[in-house]
Design a protein around this motif. Structure first.
Motif, PDB file in Angstrom:
ATOM      1  N   LYS A 220       0.821  -1.317   0.193  1.00 44.69           N
ATOM      2  CA  LYS A 220      -0.118   0.198   0.051  1.00 44.69           C
ATOM      3  C   LYS A 220       0.938   1.465  -0.126  1.00 44.69           C
ATOM      4  O   LYS A 220       0.592   2.062  -0.287  1.00 44.69           O
ATOM      5  N   HIS A 221       2.117   0.679   0.065  1.00 42.71           N
ATOM      6  CA  HIS A 221       2.937   2.424   0.707  1.00 42.71           C
ATOM      7  C   HIS A 221       4.333   2.072   0.066  1.00 42.71           C
ATOM      8  O   HIS A 221       4.976   0.939   0.006  1.00 42.71           O
ATOM      9  N   ALA A 222       4.160   2.802  -0.740  1.00 48.66           N
ATOM     10  CA  ALA A 222       6.115   3.055  -0.955  1.00 48.66           C
ATOM     11  C   ALA A 222       6.839   2.583  -0.310  1.00 48.66           C
ATOM     12  O   ALA A 222       7.881   2.338  -0.311  1.00 48.66           O
ATOM     13  N   ASN A 223       7.054   2.664   1.488  1.00 50.61           N
ATOM     14  CA  ASN A 223       8.030   2.243   2.506  1.00 50.61           C
ATOM     15  C   ASN A 223       8.457   1.416   2.094  1.00 50.61           C
ATOM     16  O   ASN A 223       8.911   1.138   3.020  1.00 50.61           O
ATOM     17  N   TYR A 224       6.714   0.106   2.173  1.00 49.46           N
ATOM     18  CA  TYR A 224       7.226  -1.084   1.973  1.00 49.46           C
ATOM     19  C   TYR A 224       8.088  -1.593   1.002  1.00 49.46           C
ATOM     20  O   TYR A 224       8.452  -2.565   1.697  1.00 49.46           O
ATOM     21  N   TYR A 225       8.387  -1.013   0.201  1.00 52.85           N
ATOM     22  CA  TYR A 225       8.807  -1.059  -0.665  1.00 52.85           C
ATOM     23  C   TYR A 225      10.272  -1.168  -0.825  1.00 52.85           C
ATOM     24  O   TYR A 225      11.360  -1.817  -1.109  1.00 52.85           O
ATOM     25  N   ILE A 226      11.012   0.512  -0.288  1.00 56.00           N
ATOM     26  CA  ILE A 226      11.824   0.760   0.123  1.00 56.00           C
ATOM     27  C   ILE A 226      12.000  -0.364   1.218  1.00 56.00           C
ATOM     28  O   ILE A 226      13.159  -1.103   0.924  1.00 56.00           O
ATOM     29  N   THR A 227      11.489  -0.962   2.144  1.00 51.69           N
ATOM     30  CA  THR A 227      12.456  -1.454   3.395  1.00 51.69           C
ATOM     31  C   THR A 227      12.770  -3.080   2.409  1.00 51.69           C
ATOM     32  O   THR A 227      13.312  -3.621   2.704  1.00 51.69           O
ATOM     33  N   ILE A 228      11.660  -3.712   2.265  1.00 52.41           N
ATOM     34  CA  ILE A 228      12.193  -5.232   1.502  1.00 52.41           C
ATOM     35  C   ILE A 228      13.022  -5.319  -0.130  1.00 52.41           C
ATOM     36  O   ILE A 228      13.654  -5.736   0.109  1.00 52.41           O
TER      37      ILE A 228
END
Length: 313
Positions: A220-228
């Motif tokens: 849902k959020h860009a920060n999730y992509y960044i973390t993974i």
């Protein structure tokens, strides 16, 4: 490198089969949250420490002691670097979610995913290096990690650090190793039997959590992509590059460095869920981060480890 990918991939696929068993156990309700919690405690307090202690049951070798010190230094430096990356890259959003995402970047699943793979790929020496990394991981997780997740420096407790099963196991192992203590069979054999569970039990536990995750919410959020992306790709690749420079400068052992990359390239630490629940942070995001990163690591981990083997060995 292709040969290394195929070889490592085969070992990871074996772990995936074990993950699938845990997933199935979750879906058909052989396990529930309470039983898997007890099994996790068993893995954390008995199985993992036994694997660590067994890896130190060897004659003292000054070269291995030096290697252990190198791994410890690399582990401390790595966690410090990842903490800086987490604070720079994860901004905005709600504070509970931000704490979880940062924790997921800093701490990898080196116990549940790293140690079993090191055992399969590198044998007793790999577990020896992995156990040293886990000792540092536990020190950092139960100090800086507690502050990161809770926001309260008072959570740091010397007693909690000293009584942590992973740290106790490493300290016990160091004494056995340095003093060349030969444990009697009546003690060593049970340790060996419990240590043999260090591959299947953590994988079954991780598979169970995969069966309960709602993987749709993670995107849902860009920060999730960044973390993974940071945890599974960017951090391992940068670490391989930095360690290559260190190897050339200080002639470090290639297998030692490759074993460290297994820890670095592991998915988000399972402790992310535990700490987020304990301190009432975003536990849903934590559970999903652990699950999706574990799932994607089936693809990324063989590539990173194979690359490390090609570069260092």
């Amino acid at each position: 490198m292709l040969g290394n990918i195929l070889s490592t991939g085969e070992q990871v696929l074996i772990l995936v089969v074990l993950l699938a068993v845990g997933f199935l156990c979750g879906k058909i309700r052989i396990f529930n949250d309470q039983s898997i919690s007890h099994l996790s405690a068993f893995a954390l307090k008995i199985v993992g420490p036994c694997a660590i202690v067994e890896s130190f049951c060897r004659q003292f070798d000054s070269a291995m002691l030096r290697a252990m010190g190198i791994v410890a230094l690399l582990a401390f430096a790595a966690h410090a670097l990842y903490a800086a990356v987490a604070y720079v890259c994860i901004r905005g959003g709600k504070e509970p979610t931000r704490r979880v995402l940062r924790y997921g970047i800093v701490f990898a699943n080196c116990g549940y995913m790293g140690l079993p793979l090191q055992q399969v790929l590198f044998g007793a020496d790999g577990v020896f290096y992995g156990a040293t990394w886990i000792g540092v991981y536990n020190l950092v997780a139960w100090s800086f990690g507690l502050v990161l997740m809770s926001g309260d420096r008072r959570q740091i407790s010397f007693k909690k650090l000293l009584l942590n099963p992973g740290i106790l196991a490493v300290l016990t192992g160091i004494v056995i190793f340095v003093c060349s203590i030969e444990l009697p069979t009546i003690i060593l054999q049970p340790i060996h039997y419990f240590s043999a569970l260090n591959v299947p039990v953590p994988m079954v536990i991780s598979g169970y959590y995969l069966s309960k995750a709602d993987l749709r919410t993670i995107w849902k959020h860009a920060n999730y992509y960044i973390t993974i992306a940071l945890r599974l790709a960017v951090i391992p690749l940068c670490s391989i590059g930095l360690m290559f420079l260190l190897q050339k400068a200080f002639r470090l052992d290639g297998m030692l460095l490759a074993a460290c990359i297994v820890d670095i390239a592991a998915p988000v630490a399972a402790a992310t869920t535990m700490f987020s629940t304990l301190f009432r942070q975003d536990s849903e995001t934590a559970a999903n981060l652990v699950s999706i990163s574990t799932l994607l690591s089936v693809l990324t981990l063989p590539i990173m480890v194979a690359l490390a083997q090609s570069v260092f060995l």
